[in-house]
Design a protein around this motif. Sequence first.
Motif: not given
Length: 405
Positions: A245-259
């Motif tokens: 009802v009240f929340l949504t899962q936060a998007q994790p902050v991921v450091a940019a890396i070369e695939p």
Amino acid sequence: MKKYRLIATTCLGAILTGCSIQPIRTFESPTIVNLDQLVQSGEYTQKTQVLYTVLDASSSMSEAYQGINYPGDSTATKFAVEKVLLQRLNKSMVDLPLNAVAIRNFGKAPCLSLSGSDLVYGAEKYSKQALHKSLGKTECVSGGSPINKALEAASGDLKKTTGNIALLILSDGYHFNASPESTIKALKKQYADRLCVYSIWVGNTKEQEGQAALAALTTIAGCGLATKAEDIASERTFDAFAKEVFLTQAQPVVAAIEPPAPVDGDEDQDGVPDSRDKCPKTPKGAKVNKDGCWVIEGVNFDFDKSVIKPQYYPLLDDVVTVIDQNPGLNLNIEIQGHTDNIGTPAYNLPLSKRRAYAVKQYLSNKVGKKAAFTSEGFGLTQPIDTNATAEGRAHNRRSQLLVID
């Protein structure tokens, strides 16, 4: 079975009112999640700023509740279960910054309101103590089920609120005086994407049709959740409901890396190894999902609409750019529309077809003879993620482009 007014010889100082007094019952209470602590931890973000509750106080709610998972009081009424659920929600909301909270009942008797609906609390800034006190004073149940009286009043009660609205309905859904579907449609039109509908069915086996009636309201709104009291009685299940009802899962902050370089080849050079690539003919430069399929992310449509808004043209123009950067391929592209599982299959399938066709028409007009387009809608039949979370449902609502021979 019709609802009849319960006539009592003593009610509110021995006045004949036709109402039934339902004091707070004692239940075994689970440990309730603290929603604000989840937000402060960074694991979740708050998505709802306004809680508006519609509480069934009609005569059938004075009947004994026969559902399971509410031990501690063998004579509990359905109305008592409704109030216990709201008290638990009140505990979970403590410290959560809410712009407004309101509770409005519906029923009809002198001990309630002859108008059919009373504002029990709010709409005002949230206070745990004030809400608890108001629920403690809410004891009268009687009369028919004029739910539309409460929903029509909600239109005005919510006018001065800001932020996203969770409209929560607690009821047995049984023998409403009139169908609330048109009123929900009007509220959705008034508040658009701000409004989602949640419902808790507090009913017995003979009122099973009421569960479907409540679930239909969530389908009309296009967002929210329909459940029943016995399914959210445990600590784990109630916590999950409160978070939905009240929340949504936060998007994790991921450091940019070369695939990493693919280990088994990547013929179409989209960054997805051939062994996992479900769309192996994607043109160079196309944006793909985890399955290697060309997707258009972020194009949102108004409720029940298939008209593309101008602010999403740049996302579609990215597709045009990819085609321009791959001359000579004579691409044949199928535009595929997909939805999440909110709503029935019969509703979602034609909606996905209309939206896919709208994307196809836009791209055809832009590209001309550089590529050929067809369109198809698949509704909710081909999810790529779970529909149990808001994040998963967002992944499933997508436009996908398939290069075909």
